[in-house]
Design an enzyme around this catalytic site. Sequence first.
Site, PDB file in Angstrom:
ATOM      1  N   ALA A   1       7.824  17.120  -1.138  1.00 53.36           N
ATOM      2  CA  ALA A   1       7.511  18.000  -1.434  1.00 53.36           C
ATOM      3  C   ALA A   1       7.671  17.844  -3.776  1.00 53.36           C
ATOM      4  O   ALA A   1       8.044  16.301  -3.864  1.00 53.36           O
ATOM      5  CB  ALA A   1       8.648  18.529  -1.269  1.00 53.36           C
TER       6      ALA A   1
ATOM      7  N   GLY B   1       8.847  15.606   2.405  1.00 51.92           N
ATOM      8  CA  GLY B   1       7.702  15.658   3.203  1.00 51.92           C
ATOM      9  C   GLY B   1       6.370  15.419   3.341  1.00 51.92           C
ATOM     10  O   GLY B   1       4.725  16.338   3.978  1.00 51.92           O
TER      11      GLY B   1
ATOM     12  N   GLU C   1       6.502  14.256   6.554  1.00 52.01           N
ATOM     13  CA  GLU C   1       6.510  15.167   7.765  1.00 52.01           C
ATOM     14  C   GLU C   1       5.021  15.490   8.091  1.00 52.01           C
ATOM     15  O   GLU C   1       4.730  16.111   9.158  1.00 52.01           O
ATOM     16  CB  GLU C   1       7.656  16.500   6.665  1.00 52.01           C
ATOM     17  CG  GLU C   1       8.756  16.377   6.631  1.00 52.01           C
ATOM     18  CD  GLU C   1       9.872  16.826   5.786  1.00 52.01           C
ATOM     19  OE1 GLU C   1       9.635  17.347   5.225  1.00 52.01           O
ATOM     20  OE2 GLU C   1      10.952  17.363   6.835  1.00 52.01           O
TER      21      GLU C   1
ATOM     22  N   GLU D   1      15.620  12.813   1.511  1.00 46.45           N
ATOM     23  CA  GLU D   1      15.968  14.008   1.156  1.00 46.45           C
ATOM     24  C   GLU D   1      16.981  14.142   0.775  1.00 46.45           C
ATOM     25  O   GLU D   1      17.894  14.785  -0.496  1.00 46.45           O
ATOM     26  CB  GLU D   1      15.788  15.172   1.931  1.00 46.45           C
ATOM     27  CG  GLU D   1      14.329  15.603   1.911  1.00 46.45           C
ATOM     28  CD  GLU D   1      13.520  14.885   3.200  1.00 46.45           C
ATOM     29  OE1 GLU D   1      14.349  13.470   3.604  1.00 46.45           O
ATOM     30  OE2 GLU D   1      12.281  15.324   3.213  1.00 46.45           O
TER      31      GLU D   1
END
Length: 261
Positions: free
Chosen positions: A67, A112, A115, A135
């Site tokens: 992200a 992300g 993911e 993260e």
Amino acid sequence: MNYDALLYENNEGHITLTINRPQALNAINKTVMTELNTFFGNDFKSIEGLNSVIITGAGDKAFVAGADIKEFASLDAAAGSALSKYGQDTYMLIENFHVPVMAVVNGFALGGGCELAMACHMRIASSNAKFGQPEVNLGLIPGYGASQRLPQLIGKSRAMELLLTADMIKADEAKSIGLINHIAEDKNDALDLASTILKKIATKGPLAVAKTIQAVNAYYDESKDGYKVEHEEFGFCIASEDCKEGSLAFVEKRRAVFTGK
Ligand code: CAA
């Protein structure tokens, strides 16, 4: 299809979506996530003869490096939770998409990005790919599904270690633990292999392909009885024109011509 942060290519119903922010290692900002949501939630409906989707990243360095961390600074708890929920919902659209979605992972697939690859139905990596959930380095937990899909794919014990240490693993280790399907030499070879697999799937009954995705996903959905989904969809498929054609073609020793009905 006109997107700001995605490149769109349509090759006879085989779509390639390329996340196109190479200057930020294709980090998923609001624009990328909104455009993915728009494609998988709505825009695909206008594609005639849709067969499959490949998701990849622009350039050779990164699939998606996570992200966009630069968008985090202004978020309070409610906004952070909403960002995570929107990402989860978007990735759910991908996971439940009715034609196969393949991640072609070219370089970093972090946070992300890892993911996103996990939300796809299959994953092919170039030999320089690296996977990780960093993260905790940011004082954060994954927000787009890794706490659920990583244990599903590689088991709780290995998932726990990757999530807690934030270690990055290379393509060969990712393959050995079942995180990815195949490794190819470079991005072009990975795209070629993805295309070969997806073109093979496109020769099968489209209804059966969609229902197989649905039944396999039911295994991971606690609100569903996967065996019930399987026998219901089996019944649906057996009464379809595709199945009549497939069975007749077998008896007549010819290739089936499916219509998706
Ligand atoms: N968000 C925003 N920008 C990013 C980014 C990210 N996730 N990853 C890389 N970039 C940007 C860098 O800031 C840099 O931009 P500038 O040139 O403007 O400084 C550019 O991309 C190139 O990156 P680096 O200079 O850092 O490249 P590198 O080769 O030295 O390192 C890397 C590569 C190891 C991947 C490193 O960029 C990195 O660690 N990136 C962050 C990875 C990360 O923590 N991802 C998880 C994000 S959180 C998340 O995803 C939560 C969730 O589950 C939803």
